[in-house]
Design a protein around this motif. Structure first.
Motif, PDB file in Angstrom:
ATOM      1  N   ARG A  20       0.842  -1.207   0.000  1.00 50.40           N
ATOM      2  CA  ARG A  20       0.000   0.000   0.000  1.00 50.40           C
ATOM      3  C   ARG A  20       0.873   1.252   0.000  1.00 50.40           C
ATOM      4  O   ARG A  20       0.592   2.225  -0.711  1.00 50.40           O
ATOM      5  CB  ARG A  20      -0.916  -0.009   1.226  1.00 50.40           C
ATOM      6  CG  ARG A  20      -2.058  -1.008   1.172  1.00 50.40           C
ATOM      7  CD  ARG A  20      -3.086  -0.685   2.242  1.00 50.40           C
ATOM      8  NE  ARG A  20      -4.196  -1.625   2.239  1.00 50.40           N
ATOM      9  CZ  ARG A  20      -4.309  -2.661   3.057  1.00 50.40           C
ATOM     10  NH1 ARG A  20      -3.361  -2.882   3.971  1.00 50.40           N
ATOM     11  NH2 ARG A  20      -5.350  -3.455   2.989  1.00 50.40           N
ATOM     12  N   ASP A  21       1.928   1.251   0.810  1.00 45.94           N
ATOM     13  CA  ASP A  21       2.819   2.415   0.868  1.00 45.94           C
ATOM     14  C   ASP A  21       3.455   2.681  -0.502  1.00 45.94           C
ATOM     15  O   ASP A  21       3.576   3.829  -0.937  1.00 45.94           O
ATOM     16  CB  ASP A  21       3.917   2.198   1.907  1.00 45.94           C
ATOM     17  CG  ASP A  21       3.380   2.236   3.341  1.00 45.94           C
ATOM     18  OD1 ASP A  21       2.234   2.725   3.520  1.00 45.94           O
ATOM     19  OD2 ASP A  21       4.086   1.767   4.241  1.00 45.94           O
ATOM     20  N   LEU A  23       2.305   1.845  -3.523  1.00 47.65           N
ATOM     21  CA  LEU A  23       1.321   2.340  -4.485  1.00 47.65           C
ATOM     22  C   LEU A  23       0.867   3.752  -4.135  1.00 47.65           C
ATOM     23  O   LEU A  23       0.657   4.586  -5.028  1.00 47.65           O
ATOM     24  CB  LEU A  23       0.127   1.393  -4.541  1.00 47.65           C
ATOM     25  CG  LEU A  23       0.384   0.038  -5.209  1.00 47.65           C
ATOM     26  CD1 LEU A  23      -0.823  -0.875  -5.050  1.00 47.65           C
ATOM     27  CD2 LEU A  23       0.723   0.215  -6.685  1.00 47.65           C
ATOM     28  N   ASP A  24       0.703   4.042  -2.836  1.00 50.15           N
ATOM     29  CA  ASP A  24       0.287   5.392  -2.453  1.00 50.15           C
ATOM     30  C   ASP A  24       1.393   6.408  -2.705  1.00 50.15           C
ATOM     31  O   ASP A  24       1.135   7.548  -3.093  1.00 50.15           O
ATOM     32  CB  ASP A  24      -0.114   5.415  -0.967  1.00 50.15           C
ATOM     33  CG  ASP A  24      -1.406   4.650  -0.708  1.00 50.15           C
ATOM     34  OD1 ASP A  24      -2.144   4.400  -1.683  1.00 50.15           O
ATOM     35  OD2 ASP A  24      -1.652   4.281   0.459  1.00 50.15           O
ATOM     36  N   GLY A  25       2.645   5.988  -2.479  1.00 47.64           N
ATOM     37  CA  GLY A  25       3.740   6.943  -2.612  1.00 47.64           C
ATOM     38  C   GLY A  25       4.265   7.077  -4.017  1.00 47.64           C
ATOM     39  O   GLY A  25       4.600   8.179  -4.462  1.00 47.64           O
ATOM     40  N   GLY A  27       2.853   5.170  -6.864  1.00 50.77           N
ATOM     41  CA  GLY A  27       1.817   4.927  -7.873  1.00 50.77           C
ATOM     42  C   GLY A  27       2.002   3.642  -8.633  1.00 50.77           C
ATOM     43  O   GLY A  27       1.077   3.180  -9.311  1.00 50.77           O
ATOM     44  N   GLY A  54      -9.262  -0.512   4.234  1.00 47.21           N
ATOM     45  CA  GLY A  54      -8.691   0.448   3.303  1.00 47.21           C
ATOM     46  C   GLY A  54      -9.769   1.168   2.539  1.00 47.21           C
ATOM     47  O   GLY A  54     -10.961   0.800   2.609  1.00 47.21           O
ATOM     48  N   ARG A  57     -11.853   1.151  -3.635  1.00 45.19           N
ATOM     49  CA  ARG A  57     -11.302   1.405  -4.968  1.00 45.19           C
ATOM     50  C   ARG A  57     -11.834   0.351  -5.933  1.00 45.19           C
ATOM     51  O   ARG A  57     -12.253  -0.729  -5.524  1.00 45.19           O
ATOM     52  CB  ARG A  57      -9.767   1.317  -4.972  1.00 45.19           C
ATOM     53  CG  ARG A  57      -9.052   2.379  -4.153  1.00 45.19           C
ATOM     54  CD  ARG A  57      -7.566   2.336  -4.458  1.00 45.19           C
ATOM     55  NE  ARG A  57      -6.816   3.327  -3.701  1.00 45.19           N
ATOM     56  CZ  ARG A  57      -6.089   3.068  -2.629  1.00 45.19           C
ATOM     57  NH1 ARG A  57      -6.030   1.821  -2.182  1.00 45.19           N
ATOM     58  NH2 ARG A  57      -5.430   4.027  -2.011  1.00 45.19           N
ATOM     59  N   ASP A 126      -9.302   2.422 -10.499  1.00 43.02           N
ATOM     60  CA  ASP A 126      -8.280   3.030  -9.643  1.00 43.02           C
ATOM     61  C   ASP A 126      -6.952   2.273  -9.687  1.00 43.02           C
ATOM     62  O   ASP A 126      -5.889   2.874  -9.594  1.00 43.02           O
ATOM     63  CB  ASP A 126      -8.778   3.079  -8.203  1.00 43.02           C
ATOM     64  CG  ASP A 126     -10.069   3.874  -8.065  1.00 43.02           C
ATOM     65  OD1 ASP A 126     -10.049   5.068  -8.375  1.00 43.02           O
ATOM     66  OD2 ASP A 126     -11.093   3.270  -7.674  1.00 43.02           O
ATOM     67  N   GLY A 157      -2.916   9.479 -11.600  1.00 48.04           N
ATOM     68  CA  GLY A 157      -3.354   8.844 -10.361  1.00 48.04           C
ATOM     69  C   GLY A 157      -3.661   7.372 -10.499  1.00 48.04           C
ATOM     70  O   GLY A 157      -3.971   6.697  -9.505  1.00 48.04           O
ATOM     71  N   ARG A 159      -3.054   3.646 -10.446  1.00 49.79           N
ATOM     72  CA  ARG A 159      -2.044   2.811  -9.803  1.00 49.79           C
ATOM     73  C   ARG A 159      -1.840   1.535 -10.613  1.00 49.79           C
ATOM     74  O   ARG A 159      -2.811   0.906 -11.037  1.00 49.79           O
ATOM     75  CB  ARG A 159      -2.464   2.476  -8.366  1.00 49.79           C
ATOM     76  CG  ARG A 159      -2.471   3.680  -7.427  1.00 49.79           C
ATOM     77  CD  ARG A 159      -3.132   3.317  -6.109  1.00 49.79           C
ATOM     78  NE  ARG A 159      -2.943   4.340  -5.088  1.00 49.79           N
ATOM     79  CZ  ARG A 159      -3.675   5.447  -4.993  1.00 49.79           C
ATOM     80  NH1 ARG A 159      -4.664   5.665  -5.869  1.00 49.79           N
ATOM     81  NH2 ARG A 159      -3.440   6.334  -4.037  1.00 49.79           N
TER      82      ARG A 159
END
Length: 863
Positions: A20-21, A23-25, A27, A54, A57, A126, A157, A159
């Motif tokens: 998750r980190d 993909l969030d940071g 992409g 979470g 999405r 997403d 945006g 991912r």
């Protein structure tokens, strides 16, 4: 109700925070997770927020195969305690089970490509997960390149996650803009490796052929595994044929159910394999079971070590699967199937020593496959040469050139390689562009339904028991009764719908007929009123099958020529013994391959056609032209009507163009050599003298070897060559007179010919003796010994001492020397002793260097 007990057992859960980190940071991310860790099932659910931990999405998961897509969706739905289609659905070609509230959709990579072409932004999506990216399927590589393009230009945006158990993680990380690599811990279940090579050497795979001794050995290893280990056995084999052979050899195994799993297996069998069973099973599978599938109860894997990969013969327009050694990555994937639920064992049917020599990864499909569909996808994407696409491996230039040639011929791209409206329509059909062309162009002639029937039969590989007669296979598919027929019927419905208004008139396909797939809509439509093409009976089936196959593969229209068939492309093809196609004057060949080591193709599927259908299907390759060439030892001038390489009609040409005749004569000279000209003795001697001077002095003296003379034929044979019309005319050209044109007249050196390489040499007796230049390394002067008395040094020509053959008074060789002084001093005495008694009337002085030379006997000298 979510099955947390099952989810908690999946080791990939520990990697979710890092994933998750990433993909969030960033992409993008690359996930490396061993088989059985939950990579395919838990990760998409977590990313979609379906496990309550979470944000919500919408996630699209791309799988390389339909069976894997269905299985992954069913497994995720089971983990959620739901039916497929509610929160998790799937879409494969011809089947869609996705509810309005679905947050995870599993699709095949082909479906994802179609969706990207229609909606590049992927509105509402997403996250996209590219699963099993290690397999390097062409659609997956293409989808990854398109997705990166979308993220870079339209949807920053979006991912992207590339996931696999065994992959080039750093390569994928670089491709996705330096994406973080997240590694998940493996399952806690170890897999023991048992090496089980055959006791005797087996022949390596050759094309599609696998040594029967190897399949027999694999069957014996399966029996051994059943005896030595508990649990179900999953056996990997390269193809359907090998699966059937091993199944036959296991038929008498008591208390064990044998299941066959491959891309053409019935859905019921696939479902049975993926469901728990109360009895013991042996599952014989192709590579479809390598990844994304958990086969319940499997504790043992038997790996034959073989796989099938596509290969293309671009020169002949033929493609086929070939059997290869499976890669190390595939071996790890296969072994991992044994340890998904408990400790397991893998039996590998090759020596341990060979394992390290296997390729690390499978050959990327982009390197070995037909790239026509890929090139059309790239053109529709706006990048005709694919140079701007983020690909791990660039497409080979030759394969791309061949693909563009096909696309131009069917009107899918314009001269600049950009997709036309027709090309965009072909891309949306979801079949190979060749088959799409056949569907669109045949529908107005035979109707969308019947065109779709044949295209579906060509697109969905028919079982071998359907035979090699396309029309008979079509009738068998219509009768139904097997899994293939049901899948074929669904594809017919899809294609019929996709064809839409194919019967509506549209502009003809562009393309000039120089490619390997040619012809346009206009040519097919013109046939609509012909009898036999639209009939509904067996004859109609043959005509329809032939027309559609011919439109898809016009370069494979073939005519009986001797004992084989000559395709329009120029490739020869053979028909199997006992085939109903044998002896037909014309065939439309739909499927053919060329086995390794064989010069002729082998017809796998075709339809009987007549010349009229052949002319219409391959109309863009039809033409009449004047042929002037060298053939059968003379100039042949004809007006020929051809369908590609197939000659339809020929008539003598009474007044061929002089320039083309001249070209044919030059070709004849190059094939048969300068001997076609008239070489008098004097001409031959001149050529030898020039060869001597060229060897020892070089320029400006010309090279008169065969190759050199032929290379300059137009220079030294004019104007005689311009007046010649046939072989006999060449035989009247005086080669010596023509050869004199090559002398270095411009520099003035030509005047020194008789000085440097005279025809005759004056000897001390006054005679003029002919010099033999047959061996240009050293000329030869054959002269009677008495005529050389008084000469104490050998003659020298162009710096080369002449080799003197000294003859007896009877003209027989007595001695050979290139140094007369040495001979008079050392060799003459022995010759004198031997010959003076035999020829007493001739002078034999003791001092030949100081004696008077003569052509006569001693008696005549005294007079």
């Amino acid at each position: 109700m979510i099955r947390y007990d099952a989810l908690d057992l999946l080791p990939v859960r520990g990697a979710l925070p890092a994933l998750r980190d990433a993909l969030d940071g960033h992409g993008t991310a690359v996930l490396v997770a061993p088989p059985g860790t939950g990579k395919t099932t838990l990760v998409p659910l977590a990313l979609a927020g379906l496990l309550g931990d979470g944000p919500e999405r919408r996630v699209v998961v791309a799988e390389p195969r339909r069976i894997a897509a269905r299985a992954a969706a069913r497994r995720m739905a089971w983990l959620l305690g739901e039916q497929v289609g509610r929160s998790v659905g799937f879409t494969v070609r011809g089947e869609r089970v996705v509810g309005r509230r679905a947050r995870v959709e599993v699709v095949t990579t082909g479906v994802l490509l179609q969706r990207l072409q229609r909606d590049p932004e992927l509105a509402g999506v997403d996250v996209v997960v590219l699963d099993e990216c290690h397999e390097r399927h062409l659609d997956a590589d293409t989808a990854a390149a398109f997705l990166w393009d979308v993220r870079e230009t339209l949807r920053p945006g979006l991912r992207l996650l590339a996931a696999s158990a065994t992959t080039d993680a750093q390569g994928w990380a670089g491709l996705l803009g330096g994406a973080p690599v997240v590694e998940a811990a493996g399952a806690a279940h170890p897999v023991e490796v048992v090496w089980a090579p055959p006791a005797r050497p087996v022949r390596p795979p050759h094309g599609m052929r696998v040594d029967p001794a190897l399949t027999a050995h694999v069957a014996s290893v399966v029996r051994r595994a059943l005896a030595e280990r508990d649990g179900d056995v999953l056996c990997f084999l390269p193809g359907v044929g090998e699966i059937a052979r091993v199944a036959g050899q296991l038929g008498d195994t008591r208390g064990v159910e044998v299941l066959q799993v491959h891309g053409r297996a019935p859905a019921a069998v696939q479902d049975a394999v993926l469901s728990p069973a109360a009895h013991r099973r042996v599952v014989l599978a192709t590579a479809v079971a390598e990844s994304s599938l958990t086969v319940p109860g499997v504790r043992v894997v038997v790996d034959s070590g073989l796989a099938r990969e596509p290969r293309v013969d671009h020169a002949r327009g033929l493609s086929a699967l070939t059997t290869v050694r499976a890669s190390q990555a595939a071996g790890r994937q296969r072994a991992g199937r044994a340890g998904r639920e408990a400790p397991g064992t893998v039996y590998r049917c090759w020596p341990e020593a060979e394992d390290g020599r296997l390729p690390r990864f499978p050959a990327p499909e982009i390197k070995v496959a037909d790239l026509t569909a890929f090139a059309l996808q790239a053109a529709c994407w706006g990048d005709p040469d694919a140079s701007g696409l983020a690909l791990l491996d660039p497409p080979p230039a030759g394969a791309m050139a061949a693909a563009r040639e096909v696309l131009a011929a069917v009107g899918a791209v314009d001269a600049a390689g950009r997709a036309t409206d027709r090309g965009a329509r072909l891309a949306r059909l979801g079949v190979h562009p060749r088959l799409g062309r056949a569907l669109l162009d045949a529908a107005p002639v035979v109707g969308a339904e019947r065109a779709a029937e044949v295209v579906a039969l060509l697109g969905e590989e028919a079982p071998r028991e359907y035979g090699d007669d396309l029309a008979a296979a079509l009738r068998r598919a219509r009768r139904g009764g097997d899994a293939y027929a049901r899948r074929w019927a669904a594809e017919v419905r899809r294609l019929r719908s996709s064809a839409g208004d194919a019967a509506e008139p549209e502009g003809p396909a562009t393309g000039g007929g120089t490619g390997t797939a040619t012809g346009g809509a206009g040519g097919a439509r013109a046939a609509g009123a012909r009898p036999g093409v639209t009939g509904g009976g067996p004859a109609g089936d043959e005509a329809v099958a032939g027309l559609v196959a011919g439109l898809a593969f016009p370069e494979r229209i073939a005519r009986l020529d001797g004992g084989s068939y000559l395709m329009v492309s120029g490739t020869r093809a053979e028909i199997a013994e006992g085939s109903p196609l044998r002896g037909a004057p014309w065939l439309a060949v739909a499927v053919a391959d060329r086995p390794l080591g064989r010069g002729h193709a082998r017809v796998q599927l075709g339809a009987v056609v007549d010349e009229d259908v052949a002319r219409r299907a391959a109309g863009a390759l039809l033409g009449t032209r004047d042929e002037v060439r060298w053939g059968d030892g003379d100039v042949v001038a004809r007006r020929v009507e051809r369908l590609g390489a197939v000659e339809l009609d020929a008539r003598p040409l009474s007044d061929p163009e002089p320039g083309r005749v001249r070209g044919a004569l030059l070709d004849g000279l190059r094939r048969e050599g300068p001997g076609l000209l008239r070489w008098s003795p004097d001409a031959g001697v001149l050529r030898q003298r020039l060869a001597f001077l060229h060897l020892h002095l070089g320029r400006p003296w010309p090279d008169v070897g065969d190759d050199a003379l032929l290379a300059r034929a137009e220079e030294w044979l004019e104007p005689e060559l311009g007046r010649a019309r046939r072989r006999a005319d060449l035989g009247r050209i005086d080669a010596g007179q023509a050869l004199a044109r090559l002398l270095p007249w411009a520099s003035g050196e030509a005047a020194r010919l008789d000085e440097l390489a005279p025809e005759r040499l004056a000897v001390p007796s006054g005679s003029r003796i002919r010099v033999d230049y047959a061996h240009p390394e050293q000329p030869v002067l054959a002269v009677k010994l008495q005529e050389m008395f008084g000469l104490d040094a050998s003659p020298v020509l162009a710096g080369v001492p002449v080799l003197v053959h000294l003859l007896s008074p009877a003209g027989r060789p007595a001695a050979v020397t290139a140094d007369l002084a040495s001979f008079w001093r050392d060799g003459y005495r022995a010759v004198r002793a031997e010959l003076r008694g035999r020829y007493p009337k001739h002078p034999w002085p003791e001092d030949p260097a100081g004696a008077e030379p003569t052509r006569h006997t001693s008696a005549r000298l005294r007079r």
